[in-house]
Design an enzyme around this catalytic site. Structure first.
Site, PDB file in Angstrom:
ATOM      1  N   GLY A  10       4.351  15.758  69.168  1.00  0.00           N
ATOM      2  CA  GLY A  10       4.336  14.582  70.026  1.00  0.00           C
ATOM      3  C   GLY A  10       3.416  14.828  71.200  1.00  0.00           C
ATOM      4  N   ALA A  11       2.116  14.589  70.979  1.00  0.00           N
ATOM      5  CA  ALA A  11       1.109  14.958  71.984  1.00  0.00           C
ATOM      6  C   ALA A  11       0.713  13.755  72.824  1.00  0.00           C
ATOM      7  CB  ALA A  11      -0.114  15.563  71.303  1.00  0.00           C
ATOM      8  N   ALA A  13       1.567  11.747  76.641  1.00  0.00           N
ATOM      9  CA  ALA A  13       1.150  12.104  77.993  1.00  0.00           C
ATOM     10  C   ALA A  13       1.550  13.532  78.361  1.00  0.00           C
ATOM     11  CB  ALA A  13       1.742  11.104  78.980  1.00  0.00           C
ATOM     12  N   GLY A  15       3.303  15.936  76.407  1.00  0.00           N
ATOM     13  CA  GLY A  15       3.024  16.897  75.343  1.00  0.00           C
ATOM     14  C   GLY A  15       1.549  17.215  75.232  1.00  0.00           C
ATOM     15  N   ASN A 110      13.684  13.543  78.814  1.00  0.00           N
ATOM     16  CA  ASN A 110      14.310  12.848  79.919  1.00  0.00           C
ATOM     17  C   ASN A 110      15.755  12.531  79.563  1.00  0.00           C
ATOM     18  OD1 ASN A 110      12.223  12.720  81.817  1.00  0.00           O
ATOM     19  ND2 ASN A 110      11.367  10.861  80.919  1.00  0.00           N
ATOM     20  N   LYS A 213      17.390  15.246  87.713  1.00  0.00           N
ATOM     21  CA  LYS A 213      16.282  14.356  87.347  1.00  0.00           C
ATOM     22  C   LYS A 213      16.796  12.989  86.910  1.00  0.00           C
ATOM     23  CE  LYS A 213      12.031  13.767  84.836  1.00  0.00           C
ATOM     24  NZ  LYS A 213      11.143  14.112  83.722  1.00  0.00           N
ATOM     25  N   ASN A 217      15.710   8.889  87.194  1.00  0.00           N
ATOM     26  CA  ASN A 217      15.289   8.182  85.973  1.00  0.00           C
ATOM     27  C   ASN A 217      16.219   7.033  85.611  1.00  0.00           C
ATOM     28  OD1 ASN A 217      13.954  11.087  84.210  1.00  0.00           O
ATOM     29  ND2 ASN A 217      12.907   9.568  85.456  1.00  0.00           N
ATOM     30  N   ASN A 221      13.613   3.914  86.109  1.00  0.00           N
ATOM     31  CA  ASN A 221      13.007   3.505  84.836  1.00  0.00           C
ATOM     32  C   ASN A 221      13.423   2.108  84.408  1.00  0.00           C
ATOM     33  OD1 ASN A 221      11.323   5.663  83.067  1.00  0.00           O
ATOM     34  ND2 ASN A 221      12.582   6.700  84.563  1.00  0.00           N
ATOM     35  N   GLU A 294      12.966   4.003  76.032  1.00  0.00           N
ATOM     36  CA  GLU A 294      13.874   5.156  75.991  1.00  0.00           C
ATOM     37  C   GLU A 294      15.122   4.814  76.806  1.00  0.00           C
ATOM     38  OE1 GLU A 294      13.456   9.982  76.435  1.00  0.00           O
ATOM     39  OE2 GLU A 294      12.283   8.712  77.759  1.00  0.00           O
TER      40      GLU A 294
END
Length: 334
Positions: A10-11, A13, A15, A110, A213, A217, A221, A294
């Protein structure tokens, strides 16, 4: 762990940023590959993966093995996931093909992760599983919570163009074993990431970091997605600012009931948030890109764990209902 083969699964942002940093530092001492998809994958194959760091005028660019089919890669020494919580289940089979007997999996997530209660001595709910985090127990079965090294990332990142990532700050990463052990694997992975110029620390209490965190979030979010507001806009609006504070207090009450300790007060957290700047949260980025949101790890689990711990979460329940409907409409293109 003398890690030589590393796959970033999962590349996007975050990654992708980790992949560039690792590939640019490892050189001949290891291999870094990425699993990506769509236009992002094609751009990486064609032009490499580029990273614009917050303190640098010149982007880092690396040529890197990239695929959307993990079965084309050999088993790996280390896997680092850059997927969001709702993307992990569908990726479980692919990830499982990359596992060797001693492969560790760093889960950069997250919110509340699927492995949260594995070897948990704080909550009284050790080994509890939630189907909404891990449908059918697929991750628990195919990956195994014993392989996981938890990772909480405080790093603003965004894919600004396919194959091109921008960081908004220096950021930091906190790693921890679910058991709280300061294991040799944990120290090795931390050293590897630190050697790639990432700001890394380790902890015996990774769940505290998760809740600290999540305090932000769970509030910012969904509110940003519902309003399309940047962080500065949310902080400047008295009604939204009040709602943020109420959600933060609910998150803290649930986390505390499950044994988490919080490092700063709500008031201090709100003051910190005033300095984040005009950034888009990850959920707002996904909404504007037409992607699934998410929701469960960030908002749904505050409500679900509130019920588990017998802690009321009325504001989070309303926000959960609203953002869930928004996600449905967004997926329908409405």
């Amino acid at each position: 762990m003398a890690s030589t083969s590393i796959c970033i699964y999962g590349a996007g942002a975050l990654g992708g940023a980790i992949a560039v940093k690792l590939a640019s530092r490892l050189g001949d001492n290891g291999t870094v590959s990425v699993v990506a998809r769509g236009a992002h994958l094609e751009a990486i194959r064609k032009n490499g993966l580029s990273l614009h760091e917050a303190d640098s005028d010149k982007p880092l660019n690396v040529r890197i093995t990239a695929t959307d089919d993990p079965t084309t890669l050999p088993p790996q020494d280390l896997i680092i996931t850059g997927l969001k919580g709702h993307q992990l289940g569908p990726a479980a089979e692919g990830m499982a093909t990359l596992l060797k007997g001693n492969t560790r999996v760093v889960m950069v997530l997250n919110g509340i992760p699927w492995w949260y209660f594995h070897r948990d001595t704080q909550s009284g709910h050790a080994e509890l599983q939630f189907d909404e985090l891990d449908p059918g127990g697929k991750l628990w079965r195919l990956i195994g919570p014993e392989r996981v090294i938890g990772c909480v990332a405080m790093q603003g990142a965004e894919v600004v163009n396919p194959g091109e990532i921008r960081l908004s700050n220096k950021g930091r990463f906190v790693l921890g074993e679910p058991s709280g052990e300061m294991s040799a694997d944990l120290e090795s992975v931390a050293g590897l990431l630190a050697g790639a110029d990432l700001n890394v620390s380790t902890t015996q209490r990774i769940r505290d970091e998760i809740w600290n965190k999540l305090t932000g979030n769970a509030a910012f979010n969904p509110i940003s997605a519902l309003t399309r507001a940047l962080m500065t806009d949310i902080m400047a609006d008295p009604a939204l600012f009040e709602m943020v504070g109420k959600i933060m207090n609910e998150v803290r009450a649930v986390g505390s009931a499950l044994g988490a300790k919080f490092s700063i007060s709500i008031e201090e957290r709100l003051q910190q948030s005033r300095h984040i700047g005009p950034v888009r949260t990850s959920m707002l980025q996904d909404l504007l890109a037409g992607k699934a949101l998410e929701i469960v790890p960030l908002v749904g689990m505050v409500v679900a764990l509130g019920r588990t711990a017998n802690v009321p979460t009325p504001v989070s329940e309303v926000v959960l209902a609203l953002v869930t409907q928004l996600d449905k409409e967004n997926q329908r293109g409405g």
